[in-house]
Design an enzyme around this catalytic site. Structure first.
Site, short mmCIF file in Angstrom:
data_model
loop_
_atom_site.label_atom_id
_atom_site.label_comp_id
_atom_site.label_asym_id
_atom_site.label_seq_id
_atom_site.Cartn_x
_atom_site.Cartn_y
_atom_site.Cartn_z
N LEU A 23 0.85 -1.19 0.00
CA LEU A 23 0.00 0.00 0.00
C LEU A 23 0.88 1.24 0.00
CD1 LEU A 23 -2.98 1.09 0.27
CD2 LEU A 23 -2.45 1.35 2.71
N TYR A 58 6.78 12.35 2.88
CA TYR A 58 5.32 12.27 2.82
C TYR A 58 4.67 12.96 4.03
CZ TYR A 58 5.96 8.60 -0.74
OH TYR A 58 6.31 7.88 -1.86
N SER A 169 15.63 3.93 -6.03
CA SER A 169 14.40 4.30 -6.72
C SER A 169 14.73 5.25 -7.86
CB SER A 169 13.42 4.97 -5.75
OG SER A 169 12.20 5.30 -6.40
N LEU A 222 -1.31 1.90 -11.50
CA LEU A 222 -2.61 2.11 -12.14
C LEU A 222 -2.56 3.28 -13.11
CD1 LEU A 222 -4.97 1.52 -9.08
CD2 LEU A 222 -4.20 -0.11 -10.80
N PHE A 275 -6.43 5.91 -0.32
CA PHE A 275 -6.99 6.18 1.00
C PHE A 275 -8.50 5.94 0.97
CE2 PHE A 275 -3.38 9.30 2.23
CZ PHE A 275 -2.61 8.24 2.65
N ASN A 276 -8.95 5.22 -0.05
CA ASN A 276 -10.36 4.86 -0.18
C ASN A 276 -10.53 3.43 0.34
OD1 ASN A 276 -12.66 3.49 -1.55
ND2 ASN A 276 -13.00 5.54 -2.40
N GLU A 278 -12.80 1.10 0.16
CA GLU A 278 -13.27 0.08 -0.77
C GLU A 278 -12.21 -0.26 -1.80
OE1 GLU A 278 -15.97 -1.74 -0.40
OE2 GLU A 278 -16.12 -0.62 1.48
N ARG A 279 -11.45 0.74 -2.25
CA ARG A 279 -10.40 0.46 -3.23
C ARG A 279 -9.24 -0.31 -2.58
NH1 ARG A 279 -10.31 6.40 -6.13
NH2 ARG A 279 -12.26 6.16 -7.30
N ILE A 280 -8.97 -0.01 -1.33
CA ILE A 280 -7.93 -0.76 -0.62
C ILE A 280 -8.28 -2.24 -0.60
CG2 ILE A 280 -6.92 -1.16 1.68
CD1 ILE A 280 -7.05 1.87 2.12
#
Length: 318
Positions: A23, A58, A169, A222, A275-276, A278-280
């Site tokens: 995540l 962050y 990175s 994505l 941070f949604n 349902e998407r998590i």
């Protein structure tokens, strides 16, 4: 590749393991309500996520750390179950600043070590209190950097037990070779975190990394932001791409799940940020619910250019 909710990790060259699905925890501190990262990381742990990608820059590592500690305290996970990746920011490249930067992350997290610590970018900004130093003309103030010297300071952090694995990175092949051929190299980079998705498949870099046992971690899995200065706006947004939509219909999956599974099946670690709630939950289902063995070859035709939808759909037999 047989993946399950409890077993979706792949080996790193130093003997450690990294979960294939993580995540991302970035959220614009100017617009993200306080506590959002904490609640979403707690939910993610309950869902099954064990890999969390964060960074000092962050400005929410304290929330991520609090969430991890709370789920350890309630018995949901142990510290060794969690994989946390932190990042060395551009203003901390001088060797004497490397360990203090890592210790700052550990203090924010209130953890004894991080599982992976990576050089966020192969360039440096002027050291100082400002993370984004700007001159009077509004331009970033860059700073000379010796990546090998920075890496040696990171190796000392690993030897001190502050980090389990070291990576980079946004490094290209030349920058990776600089480290891999460094005289006296003690700990090679185990990972390279780069943008990677069906519109930007990174085949040459992926092959080079595989040859050197470097795991590729794909951010923006994505799709990129729709910035006209560096994205071809003639291509549809990734999640609206006709090919991905049709594949999703064929397998009764969303385009997001198709895009994530594309990388997972290639052995590329994915760290979708959300941070949604349902998407998590939705994104996590990609790990163990389906496989695209019969059409994975199609994606070798996808590049950063506008793709030929008709050709690809024909090859996929959709």
């Amino acid at each position: 590749m047989n993946l399950t909710v409890k077993n979706h990790s792949i080996p790193l060259s130093d003997g450690n393991q990294i979960p294939l699905l993580g995540l991302g925890t970035y959220g614009d501190p100017r617009t993200t309500p306080k506590g959002t990262a904490r609640e979403c990381v707690k939910l993610a742990i309950d869902v099954g996520y064990r890999h969390f990608d964060g960074a000092l820059v962050y400005f929410n590592e304290h929330e991520v750390g609090q969430a991890i500690r709370e789920k350890i305290a309630d018995g949901t996970v142990r510290r060794e179950d969690i994989f946390y990746c932190g990042k060395l920011w551009n203003t901390f490249h001088p060797p004497q600043l490397v360990r203090p930067a890592l210790e700052r992350t550990l203090k924010n997290l209130k953890l004894d070590y991080v599982d992976l610590y990576i050089v966020e970018l192969p360039m440096a900004f002027k050291p100082g209190k400002e993370f984004y130093p700007i001159d009077k003309n509004g331009q970033y103030i860059y700073h000379p950097t010796d990546l090998c010297a920075t890496w040696e300071a990171l190796e000392a952090c690993k030897d001190a037990g502050l980090v389990k694995s070291l990576g980079v990175s946004n490094f290209n092949r030349r920058q990776l070779e600089l480290l891999l051929t460094k005289p006296g190299l003690k700990h090679k980079p185990v990972s390279n975190q780069v943008e990677c998705h069906p519109y930007f498949t990174q085949p040459k870099l992926l092959e080079f990394c595989r040859q050197h046992d470097i795991v590729v971690v794909g951010y923006c899995p994505l799709g990129s932001s729709r910035d006209s200065s560096w994205v071809n706006l003639k291509s549809p947004p990734l999640l609206e791409d006709e090919l991905l939509v049709n594949i999703g219909k064929k397998y009764n999956k969303s385009t997001a799940q198709v895009a994530l599974r594309f990388n997972v099946q290639r052995g590329v670690v994915v760290i979708p940020k959300s941070f949604n709630p349902e998407r998590i939950k939705h994104n996590f289902q990609v790990v163990f619910t389906f496989t695209f063995d019969d059409i994975i070859y199609v994606f070798s035709y996808i590049h950063t250019d506008v793709i030929s939808i008709n050709k690809l759909c024909f090859l996929a037999d959709i």
